[in-house]
Design a protein around this motif. Structure first.
Motif, PDB file in Angstrom:
ATOM      1  N   MET A 180       0.837  -1.172   0.000  1.00  0.00           N
ATOM      2  CA  MET A 180       0.000   0.000   0.000  1.00  0.00           C
ATOM      3  C   MET A 180       0.888   1.244   0.000  1.00  0.00           C
ATOM      4  SD  MET A 180      -3.221   0.869   2.423  1.00  0.00           S
ATOM      5  CE  MET A 180      -2.577   1.698   3.845  1.00  0.00           C
ATOM      6  N   ALA A 181       0.573   2.190  -0.836  1.00  0.00           N
ATOM      7  CA  ALA A 181       1.358   3.420  -0.946  1.00  0.00           C
ATOM      8  C   ALA A 181       1.101   4.320   0.251  1.00  0.00           C
ATOM      9  CB  ALA A 181       0.998   4.151  -2.235  1.00  0.00           C
ATOM     10  N   ILE A 182       2.133   5.042   0.642  1.00  0.00           N
ATOM     11  CA  ILE A 182       2.008   6.005   1.729  1.00  0.00           C
ATOM     12  C   ILE A 182       1.221   7.218   1.244  1.00  0.00           C
ATOM     13  CG2 ILE A 182       4.172   7.204   1.245  1.00  0.00           C
ATOM     14  CD1 ILE A 182       4.565   7.227   4.350  1.00  0.00           C
ATOM     15  N   THR A 183       0.476   7.827   2.143  1.00  0.00           N
ATOM     16  CA  THR A 183      -0.329   8.993   1.791  1.00  0.00           C
ATOM     17  C   THR A 183       0.142  10.212   2.580  1.00  0.00           C
ATOM     18  OG1 THR A 183      -1.984   8.657   3.526  1.00  0.00           O
ATOM     19  CG2 THR A 183      -2.349   7.500   1.424  1.00  0.00           C
ATOM     20  N   ALA A 184      -0.313  11.373   2.158  1.00  0.00           N
ATOM     21  CA  ALA A 184      -0.006  12.604   2.882  1.00  0.00           C
ATOM     22  C   ALA A 184      -0.526  12.520   4.314  1.00  0.00           C
ATOM     23  CB  ALA A 184      -0.596  13.806   2.152  1.00  0.00           C
ATOM     24  N   THR A 185      -1.661  11.912   4.510  1.00  0.00           N
ATOM     25  CA  THR A 185      -2.233  11.750   5.848  1.00  0.00           C
ATOM     26  C   THR A 185      -1.349  10.854   6.708  1.00  0.00           C
ATOM     27  OG1 THR A 185      -4.463  12.066   4.981  1.00  0.00           O
ATOM     28  CG2 THR A 185      -4.283  11.011   7.128  1.00  0.00           C
ATOM     29  N   ASP A 186      -0.820   9.781   6.121  1.00  0.00           N
ATOM     30  CA  ASP A 186       0.096   8.897   6.849  1.00  0.00           C
ATOM     31  C   ASP A 186       1.324   9.672   7.337  1.00  0.00           C
ATOM     32  OD1 ASP A 186      -1.524   6.666   6.269  1.00  0.00           O
ATOM     33  OD2 ASP A 186      -0.354   6.171   4.469  1.00  0.00           O
ATOM     34  N   ILE A 187       1.870  10.475   6.450  1.00  0.00           N
ATOM     35  CA  ILE A 187       3.059  11.262   6.788  1.00  0.00           C
ATOM     36  C   ILE A 187       2.741  12.244   7.911  1.00  0.00           C
ATOM     37  CG2 ILE A 187       4.709  12.973   5.923  1.00  0.00           C
ATOM     38  CD1 ILE A 187       4.415  11.498   3.177  1.00  0.00           C
ATOM     39  N   GLU A 188       1.600  12.899   7.799  1.00  0.00           N
ATOM     40  CA  GLU A 188       1.208  13.842   8.846  1.00  0.00           C
ATOM     41  C   GLU A 188       1.095  13.140  10.194  1.00  0.00           C
ATOM     42  OE1 GLU A 188      -2.348  16.864  10.230  1.00  0.00           O
ATOM     43  OE2 GLU A 188      -2.298  16.208   8.138  1.00  0.00           O
ATOM     44  N   HIS A 189       0.501  11.963  10.225  1.00  0.00           N
ATOM     45  CA  HIS A 189       0.350  11.220  11.480  1.00  0.00           C
ATOM     46  C   HIS A 189       1.705  10.836  12.064  1.00  0.00           C
ATOM     47  CE1 HIS A 189      -3.991  10.960  11.592  1.00  0.00           C
ATOM     48  NE2 HIS A 189      -4.012  10.541  10.337  1.00  0.00           N
ATOM     49  N   LEU A 190       2.629  10.422  11.223  1.00  0.00           N
ATOM     50  CA  LEU A 190       3.962  10.049  11.701  1.00  0.00           C
ATOM     51  C   LEU A 190       4.696  11.254  12.285  1.00  0.00           C
ATOM     52  CD1 LEU A 190       4.993   7.671   8.798  1.00  0.00           C
ATOM     53  CD2 LEU A 190       4.598   7.008  11.191  1.00  0.00           C
ATOM     54  N   ILE A 191       4.623  12.377  11.597  1.00  0.00           N
ATOM     55  CA  ILE A 191       5.270  13.597  12.104  1.00  0.00           C
ATOM     56  C   ILE A 191       4.599  14.030  13.405  1.00  0.00           C
ATOM     57  CG2 ILE A 191       5.752  16.031  11.653  1.00  0.00           C
ATOM     58  CD1 ILE A 191       5.943  15.277   8.643  1.00  0.00           C
ATOM     59  N   ARG A 192       3.283  13.937  13.460  1.00  0.00           N
ATOM     60  CA  ARG A 192       2.543  14.366  14.647  1.00  0.00           C
ATOM     61  C   ARG A 192       2.918  13.548  15.879  1.00  0.00           C
ATOM     62  NH1 ARG A 192      -0.062  18.420  14.992  1.00  0.00           N
ATOM     63  NH2 ARG A 192      -0.916  18.364  12.895  1.00  0.00           N
ATOM     64  N   GLU A 193       3.303  12.292  15.693  1.00  0.00           N
ATOM     65  CA  GLU A 193       3.744  11.478  16.833  1.00  0.00           C
ATOM     66  C   GLU A 193       4.948  12.112  17.524  1.00  0.00           C
ATOM     67  OE1 GLU A 193       4.376   7.387  15.748  1.00  0.00           O
ATOM     68  OE2 GLU A 193       2.342   7.166  15.005  1.00  0.00           O
ATOM     69  N   GLY A 194       5.836  12.703  16.739  1.00  0.00           N
ATOM     70  CA  GLY A 194       7.020  13.340  17.300  1.00  0.00           C
ATOM     71  C   GLY A 194       6.822  14.793  17.678  1.00  0.00           C
ATOM     72  N   PHE A 195       5.840  15.422  17.049  1.00  0.00           N
ATOM     73  CA  PHE A 195       5.583  16.850  17.251  1.00  0.00           C
ATOM     74  C   PHE A 195       4.076  17.066  17.432  1.00  0.00           C
ATOM     75  CE2 PHE A 195       9.452  16.338  14.837  1.00  0.00           C
ATOM     76  CZ  PHE A 195      10.337  17.133  15.538  1.00  0.00           C
ATOM     77  N   PRO A 196       3.545  16.663  18.583  1.00  0.00           N
ATOM     78  CA  PRO A 196       2.087  16.681  18.763  1.00  0.00           C
ATOM     79  C   PRO A 196       1.442  18.058  18.700  1.00  0.00           C
ATOM     80  CG  PRO A 196       3.205  16.119  20.812  1.00  0.00           C
ATOM     81  CD  PRO A 196       4.246  16.125  19.737  1.00  0.00           C
ATOM     82  N   ASP A 197       2.200  19.113  18.988  1.00  0.00           N
ATOM     83  CA  ASP A 197       1.625  20.450  18.994  1.00  0.00           C
ATOM     84  C   ASP A 197       1.970  21.263  17.750  1.00  0.00           C
ATOM     85  OD1 ASP A 197       0.505  20.005  21.532  1.00  0.00           O
ATOM     86  OD2 ASP A 197       2.410  20.501  22.493  1.00  0.00           O
ATOM     87  N   ALA A 198       2.606  20.645  16.784  1.00  0.00           N
ATOM     88  CA  ALA A 198       3.061  21.356  15.585  1.00  0.00           C
ATOM     89  C   ALA A 198       1.917  21.681  14.641  1.00  0.00           C
ATOM     90  CB  ALA A 198       4.101  20.519  14.840  1.00  0.00           C
TER      91      ALA A 198
END
Length: 76
Positions: free
Chosen positions: A1-19
């Motif tokens: 399954m290809a990665i999506t923009a939403t997937d990327i946002e969720h991964l970044i948000r794990e490290g930067f929850p308030d960004a």
């Protein structure tokens, strides 16, 4: 399954929850992201981008995420 923009946002948000995070791209391989986070204060751009890339390491290393143009900064 290809990665999506939403997937990327969720991964970044794990490290930067308030960004503020904006991810664009819809071809499954090439994306652009803007990440604005207070934790970047005092960091240079390279340090900021390394911090964000660390949240995506698994996807980058596997090749699932092929290209990401990254813009980072601390809030004004």
């Amino acid at each position: 399954m290809a990665i999506t923009a939403t997937d990327i946002e969720h991964l970044i948000r794990e490290g930067f929850p308030d960004a503020q995070i904006i991810v664009q791209g819809d071809d499954g391989q090439h994306f652009a992201a803007e990440v604005i986070d207070a934790s970047f204060k005092g960091m240079n751009r390279v340090q900021q981008q390394r911090a964000v890339n660390a949240t995506l390491k698994e996807k980058l290393d596997s090749g699932e995420l092929h290209a990401l143009a990254l813009t980072t900064r601390a809030p004004d």
